[in-house]
Write a protein that holds these residues in place. Structure first.
Motif, PDB file in Angstrom:
ATOM      1  N   ARG A  76     -27.638  44.213  44.718  1.00 55.32           N
ATOM      2  CA  ARG A  76     -26.485  44.383  43.824  1.00 55.32           C
ATOM      3  C   ARG A  76     -26.143  43.071  43.120  1.00 55.32           C
ATOM      4  O   ARG A  76     -25.793  43.063  41.932  1.00 55.32           O
ATOM      5  N   HIS A  79     -28.675  42.423  40.395  1.00 57.23           N
ATOM      6  CA  HIS A  79     -28.433  43.285  39.248  1.00 57.23           C
ATOM      7  C   HIS A  79     -27.254  42.778  38.421  1.00 57.23           C
ATOM      8  O   HIS A  79     -27.270  42.855  37.189  1.00 57.23           O
ATOM      9  N   PRO A  83     -29.287  41.971  34.799  1.00 55.72           N
ATOM     10  CA  PRO A  83     -29.380  43.441  34.825  1.00 55.72           C
ATOM     11  C   PRO A  83     -30.762  43.986  34.513  1.00 55.72           C
ATOM     12  O   PRO A  83     -31.118  45.064  34.985  1.00 55.72           O
ATOM     13  N   GLY A 106     -30.629  50.516  42.088  1.00 52.62           N
ATOM     14  CA  GLY A 106     -31.221  49.901  40.902  1.00 52.62           C
ATOM     15  C   GLY A 106     -32.575  49.278  41.093  1.00 52.62           C
ATOM     16  O   GLY A 106     -33.119  48.681  40.148  1.00 52.62           O
TER      17      GLY A 106
END
Length: 397
Positions: A76, A79, A83, A106
């Protein structure tokens, strides 16, 4: 040092040095540049300082850990920091279920330990090829890494992360240079809002933006009274912007400077960042991060800090907090000098308070300021009640 043109850089995050060595041997022979990180803090520093093209991410770093919680938290953070950075999860003990959970968070793909060499190399090439076609690679290394090792910072970041996915307004307070803007960017990155936040300085602001989105409003205490009323009206509207209000003054003082219509929504969720001197456990990690970051930025070798140098850093009062430590580490990299940088007020005099004395003074002042109400003093210092009680016992308070 700049990597050869066209040579992709892979960051492999794994606490097992034998696995790191095997991966480096395989991937360097196949034309990759390989960097290693052994835990989350080192991984974030690497991604902030280097141009990473892809991350191979193991999910467990602490001895005996099998849940994958550390790796998912790091995923996380990666990301939020980059991103578009592809992350391939490498899992063994955690199994397929946790790999699927990582995909929901992700991750681009996953491989199982022990991996098949040819399949791993093919997966890396396929992932990098898709990235080149689907998204523009990052052109510059990013820096916004929030280092949280100490209990006060971990508590503050945990609260911010929990509220981040909501549309709730938040008040981020702390002394200048403690990381309020960085925390606001982290909150926005975890909010799910793809639009960039608007960074506004209340001091000198002449009008409020027409756009909604997320407003990071710095020095909220300096907002002119007419704009305070207008902002309160905007927050009462059916579709208000999300306001992350930043302030260097305490909550009690801020409550007297803002009208209740504005203070009540902004002060509903408060996150306090303590001064750097009150969280010495963060100093070695921050110093290592900044040394590596500026070494990569300036193309110089990162100097190694020995224990006396680290002790000297931890004894500094750091009146400008993380911002001052950052500048000191850049100076060390540029000059190649790992001795403790001089204090802005000159060399430390023999009667300069030690770190313990400074911490005791901070705690005593907070307790007196709040009439020895431990809950209020703990919140002011950015500590949990148990953490404050431990320090009070340590200093005989």
């Amino acid at each position: 040092m700049t990597e050869p043109a066209g040579q992709p850089t892979i960051l492999f995050v794994d606490d097992d040095t034998d696995i790191q060595s095997a991966a480096r041997l395989l991937l360097t022979r196949r034309g990759f540049r390989v960097l290693a990180a052994h835990d989350a803090a080192e991984a974030l520093t690497r991604v902030a300082a280097d141009r990473i093209d892809l991350v191979l991410l193991d999910l467990n770093y602490a001895p005996g850990a099998t849940t994958g919680a550390e790796g998912l938290a790091l995923l996380r953070d990666l990301h939020a920091l980059r991103p578009t950075l592809p992350v391939i999860v490498v899992t063994g003990h955690s199994g397929v279920a946790i790999a699927v959970a990582a995909m929901r968070e992700g991750a681009t793909d996953f491989v199982m330990k022990p991996w098949h060499n040819e399949r791993l190399v093919a997966l890396l090439h396929d992932t990098l090829d898709r990235r080149r076609h689907e998204a523009r690679p990052d052109t510059e290394a990013a820096e916004p890494v929030l280092i949280a090792v100490s209990d006060p910072m971990r508590a503050a970041v945990a609260l911010a992360d929990r509220i981040a996915p909501t549309r709730a307004h938040m008040l981020l307070s702390g002394p200048p240079g403690s990381g309020k803007t960085m925390l606001a960017r982290r909150i926005h990155a975890r909010s799910g809002d793809a639009a960039p936040p608007m960074i506004l300085d209340a001091e000198g602001l002449s009008a409020l933006p027409a756009e909604r989105g997320t407003w990071v409003l710095r020095a909220i205490e300096s907002l002119a009274p007419p704009l305070q009323r207008l902002l309160a009206d905007r927050l009462d509207a059916a579709a208000p912007p999300r306001v992350l209000a930043l302030s260097s003054v305490g909550a009690d003082d801020l409550a007297t400077r803002l009208p209740p219509r504005l203070w009540l929504p902004l002060g509903a969720v408060r996150v306090t960042l303590p001064p750097l001197a009150a969280r010495p456990d963060d100093i070695p990690a921050l110093a290592a991060h900044f040394l590596h970051y500026f070494a990569a930025r300036h193309g110089l070798a990162a100097p190694a800090l020995d224990q006396p140098a680290l002790d000297a850093l931890c004894l500094r009062p750091w009146p400008q907090n993380v911002r001052e430590l950052r500048a000191a580490m850049e100076r060390m990299v540029i000059l190649g000098d790992t001795t403790a940088p001089p204090s802005p007020d000159g060399d430390r005099a023999p009667d300069t308070p030690t770190l313990a004395q400074s911490e005791r003074t901070l705690i005593e002042a907070a307790l007196r300021r709040h009439g020895f109400n431990v809950s209020h003093a703990a919140r002011d210092l950015g500590l949990t009640r148990p953490a404050l009680y431990r320090r009070m016992a340590r200093y005989g308070l």
